[in-house]
Motif scaffolding. Structure first.
Motif, PDB file in Angstrom:
ATOM      1  N   ARG A 117      -7.704  76.059 -22.652  1.00 51.90           N
ATOM      2  CA  ARG A 117      -7.973  76.580 -21.314  1.00 51.90           C
ATOM      3  C   ARG A 117      -6.684  76.775 -20.522  1.00 51.90           C
ATOM      4  O   ARG A 117      -6.575  77.733 -19.752  1.00 51.90           O
ATOM      5  CB  ARG A 117      -8.928  75.636 -20.588  1.00 51.90           C
ATOM      6  CG  ARG A 117     -10.342  75.673 -21.167  1.00 51.90           C
ATOM      7  CD  ARG A 117     -11.239  74.643 -20.517  1.00 51.90           C
ATOM      8  NE  ARG A 117     -12.622  74.780 -20.993  1.00 51.90           N
ATOM      9  CZ  ARG A 117     -13.601  73.949 -20.655  1.00 51.90           C
ATOM     10  NH1 ARG A 117     -13.343  72.912 -19.853  1.00 51.90           N
ATOM     11  NH2 ARG A 117     -14.822  74.138 -21.109  1.00 51.90           N
ATOM     12  N   GLU A 160      -3.893  84.632 -17.891  1.00 48.53           N
ATOM     13  CA  GLU A 160      -4.508  85.253 -16.720  1.00 48.53           C
ATOM     14  C   GLU A 160      -3.555  85.276 -15.528  1.00 48.53           C
ATOM     15  O   GLU A 160      -3.571  86.209 -14.731  1.00 48.53           O
ATOM     16  CB  GLU A 160      -5.794  84.510 -16.357  1.00 48.53           C
ATOM     17  CG  GLU A 160      -6.959  84.820 -17.272  1.00 48.53           C
ATOM     18  CD  GLU A 160      -7.404  86.270 -17.105  1.00 48.53           C
ATOM     19  OE1 GLU A 160      -7.903  86.637 -16.027  1.00 48.53           O
ATOM     20  OE2 GLU A 160      -7.233  87.049 -18.075  1.00 48.53           O
ATOM     21  N   SER A 214     -11.509  82.029 -14.105  1.00 50.32           N
ATOM     22  CA  SER A 214     -11.836  82.631 -15.394  1.00 50.32           C
ATOM     23  C   SER A 214     -11.518  84.129 -15.329  1.00 50.32           C
ATOM     24  O   SER A 214     -11.358  84.689 -14.234  1.00 50.32           O
ATOM     25  CB  SER A 214     -13.325  82.436 -15.694  1.00 50.32           C
ATOM     26  OG  SER A 214     -14.109  83.191 -14.773  1.00 50.32           O
TER      27      SER A 214
END
Length: 369
Positions: free
Chosen positions: A279, A286, A351
């Motif tokens: 993650r 991202e 996310s």
């Protein structure tokens, strides 16, 4: 700057503790002594668990410093267990440091704004003079001024210098060379506290490797961010064992609730740690994507480089950007009241789907303006 370990270790870090707290033993709770038995009648606890407590976790007072969790955290952070204090998030460690080192009305606390607000809050509650050495807004981003930090600490009898790395909200991480240089120059005069709440997202390694060389160095870590355990409130201070013993004496008797300790221990199991690493990698990818995408949007003035799980963004109209995001259910951190950030918002990296919503909301909001 090449730091000299010999110079840094000559002074006794305990000389920086408040004189009235030197030798202070703190409260001795029913769980302080290592006793063994099967009928526990020494802490005025209930003989029965609560009907809602199916696992019987809360019937007894918890270990003040849960041994299994302490060992797991020491392994995670690469330090000895006696160098580590578990508390209620990094906030408790910050408060303990200020209370243990600063004589009210006399011993100062140095910060570099814009920065995490709890350093200033803890200083005010202790009536410790707050000395702000602002970050410099450069082409590379917001940077600390090491010479000014040291000069301010020495001139104002500061006992603590807080260095947030990566810095919240601006995103820069200090190099180990910068941290070592500051620790050396402050040796015998002040503690350098490096708050590494976001270091898992950074390219720069943790400063824990420097503690053996610099006993006036304290590193703060937390399970709230990368490990997704914010509600469990597990944070640690890592420092010389002598300093950790002082902080423990100043701490409340039972700072780590048993359910939180069990959850944290499960979150540090190999399978959970592997997923955490995955993650973190997603967040880093991202973060790069969002920085590039935000920089192309009309109305965005500047996107700062970041080593954390967030981006600081300046807008032509920050009020309009904030409202556009909120109208679509996206909540970001308004930084406009912070020094030097009157046009800025801090946007956490979510996310991929959440990040797309941010970009869409800002694009629509700007088009409608």
């Amino acid at each position: 700057m090449n730091a000299s370990p010999a110079n840094a270790t000559d002074s006794n870090v305990l000389d920086l503790i408040r004189p009235d707290l030197r030798g202070f033993g703190g409260y001795k709770s029913a769980r302080t002594e290592t006793l063994r038995g099967d009928v526990w009648l020494n802490a005025n606890e209930s003989a029965w668990s609560n009907p809602a407590d199916a696992g019987a976790l809360c019937q007894r007072y918890p270990e003040p410093q849960p041994m299994a969790l302490r060992a797991a955290l020491a392994d995670l952070y690469g330090c000895a267990a006696e160098q580590l204090l578990i508390g209620r998030g990094s906030d408790e460690a910050i408060d303990l440091l200020v209370r243990a080192l600063c004589v009210p009305g006399r011993d100062g606390v140095v910060i570099s704004s814009p920065v995490f607000g709890m350093y200033a809050v803890s200083a005010r509650l202790q009536d410790a003079p707050l000395i702000d050495v602002p970050l410099r807004d450069t082409e590379r981003g917001f940077e600390p001024d090491p010479d000014a930090l040291v000069a301010a600490a020495l001139a104002n009898r500061a006992r603590l210098v807080f260095l947030c790395s990566p810095t919240n909200p601006t995103g820069r991480a200090c190099t180990l060379e910068e941290i070592a240089g500051l620790a050396e120059r402050l040796a015998g005069r002040a503690l350098l506290v490096v708050d590494e709440a976001y270091v898992e997202f950074s390219d720069v390694p943790s400063a824990t490797s420097l503690i053996a060389r610099f006993p006036n160095l304290v590193v703060l870590r937390t399970l709230s961010k990368a490990h997704a355990l914010a509600a469990a409130r597990i944070g640690v201070a890592i420092a010389a064992k002598e300093l950790i013993a002082v902080l423990r004496a100043c701490q409340a008797p039972y700072p780590v609730p048993a359910p939180c300790a069990e959850l944290a221990l499960a979150g540090l199991a190999p399978v959970a740690l592997a997923q955490t690493r995955e993650r973190v990698a997603v967040v880093r990818r991202e973060r790069a994507r969002m920085r590039d995408a935000l920089a192309t949007l009309p109305g965005v003035r500047r996107v700062y480089p970041s080593q954390g799980n967030y981006l600081l963004v300046r807008f032509d109209d920050a009020d309009r950007a904030f409202a556009a995001l909120l109208s679509t259910g996206v909540v970001v951190r308004d930084q406009r009241a912070a020094p030097q950030l009157g046009d800025a918002l801090r946007i956490s990296i979510g996310s991929p789907e959440q990040n797309d919503r941010v970009l869409s909301a800002l694009a629509v909001g700007e088009a409608a303006a």
